[in-house]
Design an enzyme around this catalytic site. Structure first.
Site, PDB file in Angstrom:
ATOM      1  N   GLU A 171       0.595  -1.019   0.451  1.00 40.61           N
ATOM      2  CA  GLU A 171       0.145   0.177   0.087  1.00 40.61           C
ATOM      3  C   GLU A 171       0.337   1.455   0.151  1.00 40.61           C
ATOM      4  O   GLU A 171       2.216   1.086   0.578  1.00 40.61           O
ATOM      5  CB  GLU A 171      -0.314  -0.312   1.612  1.00 40.61           C
ATOM      6  CG  GLU A 171      -0.513  -0.895   2.291  1.00 40.61           C
ATOM      7  CD  GLU A 171       0.896   0.122   2.667  1.00 40.61           C
ATOM      8  OE1 GLU A 171       1.263   1.494   2.974  1.00 40.61           O
ATOM      9  OE2 GLU A 171       1.615  -0.153   3.361  1.00 40.61           O
ATOM     10  N   GLU A 314       4.513  -1.089   1.137  1.00 40.96           N
ATOM     11  CA  GLU A 314       4.453  -0.987   0.184  1.00 40.96           C
ATOM     12  C   GLU A 314       4.547  -2.726   0.381  1.00 40.96           C
ATOM     13  O   GLU A 314       4.884  -3.486  -1.434  1.00 40.96           O
ATOM     14  CB  GLU A 314       5.555  -0.542   0.220  1.00 40.96           C
ATOM     15  CG  GLU A 314       6.047   0.444  -0.060  1.00 40.96           C
ATOM     16  CD  GLU A 314       7.557   1.762  -0.683  1.00 40.96           C
ATOM     17  OE1 GLU A 314       7.936   2.306  -0.801  1.00 40.96           O
ATOM     18  OE2 GLU A 314       8.079   0.409  -1.332  1.00 40.96           O
TER      19      GLU A 314
END
Length: 351
Positions: A171, A314
């Protein structure tokens, strides 16, 4: 309760028993490869295959903005979300490095960035231009939540249909540790002060402010603990909802989910709230230094593979942990058994 219907089958425990017997016959003392043996058995139960395969993995990074950044809860301004999406597309971020290392398929999905992404390469599935400031109003509508979950489901299925055998979700969204901490406070019932950490690196006085913002939002919004869609609508994030949808798709397709850190684990908890068996298909890659992550892991009932003091997000920690999963599958595929190698087994007790 919610409009999300998904059919997730139970794990194949018979296959797990078969693989356990096979693992016990490999040329090593019983249990000597520890958690690798557990992972091999779990992957067999997930995939329903006696020699499970996890390569190639697929990495999907969902990006969205959060209106709550207006309250000064992050060390970075909101425009960093767009800048980091461009960095992903230019292959300059940590998750790009680790995805390349493990040979992963990779994509970035704009699910709710508060600006247009003009660069080529992004998957455009914008539900709205960021969430609202949930201190002042609901983050989004129930329809927004269901759209975001559906986008996550669709992108995961697309990657699985391309041939990916393990799903890693990441994300990007300035403010998303605030949303994640708020969701965890509702799910756990614990005090906000025990859940909130530095996020992107805020100082101690800003942590206290962040805790106050979250506590205020929960009091004002009153999310329904028994309704995951309501929780997302009141205090959630679009990228977190999309990760939840992607996890539901992977579980429905018997594809293992390698869960990243704090924010990804919150998405995993929400997937479990929507469909309890979804968590059976999850393996947690690492433990984040975010204080709420340990509580989230306890709620999820999972033990992380690695603990490297990571807190980037991430999908980076999960990607770093992926070779451990691959080792477990190669152990099954390539090690000799006592029978095939002509090696004598250890004695079972004294004569």
């Amino acid at each position: 309760m919610n409009g999300i219907m998904v059919d997730i089958k139970p794990l194949n425990k018979e296959m797990g028993q078969k693989v356990k017997a096979y693992v016990d016959n490999l040329t090593k003392p019983l249990g000597s490869l520890g958690r690798l043996e557990e992972l091999a058995i779990q992957l067999a139960e997930i995939t329903s295959e006696d020699f499970p395969i996890v390569t190639p993995p697929g990495v999907i990074v969902f990006a969205a903005d959060h209106g709550v950044v207006e309250e000064g809860v992050s060390a970075f301004p909101q425009e960093v979300t767009v800048q980091m999406v461009l960095n992903f597309l230019n292959r300059g971020a940590a998750i790009n490095v680790f995805s390349k290392q493990i040979g992963a398929a990779f994509e970035v999905v704009d699910i709710g960035v508060a600006a247009e992404i003009a660069a080529e390469g992004a998957v455009h599935r914008k539900v709205r231009y960021g969430t609202a400031n949930f201190c002042k109003q609901d983050a989004m509508t129930r329809q927004d939540v269901e759209k975001a979950i559906a986008v996550g489901y669709e992108r995961a299925e697309a990657m699985i249909h391309q041939g990916c055998k393990c799903l890693i979700l990441g994300e990007m969204g300035i403010g998303n540790t605030t949303s994640s901490s708020a969701i965890l406070a509702v799910l756990s019932g614990q005090e906000v002060s025990s859940l909130v950490g530095r996020g992107t690196g805020i100082p101690s006085e800003q942590i206290i402010h962040k805790q106050e913002v979250i506590s205020l939002a929960i009091r004002e919004r009153q999310p329904d603990r028994m309704d995951p869609i309501d929780i997302f609508a009141k205090i959630g994030g679009l990228e977190i909802a999309a990760m939840t949808g992607a996890m539901l798709a992977a579980a429905a397709n018997r594809v293992p989910i390698l869960v990243d850190g704090f924010i990804c684990t919150i998405a995993a908890l929400m997937a479990k709230e929507i469909c309890h068996t979804a968590s059976d298909y999850m393996i947690v890659g690492h433990r984040s230094v975010e204080p709420g992550h340990l509580i989230a892991l306890q709620l999820l009932g999972k033990k992380p593979i690695l603990d490297l003091d990571l807190r980037l997000g991430e999908g980076s920690g999960a990607a770093v942990a992926f070779p451990i999963l691959q080792s477990a599958t190669l152990m099954l595929k390539e090690m000799a058994t006592f029978d095939s190698a002509g090696v004598s087994k250890e004695k079972e007790g004294d004569e």
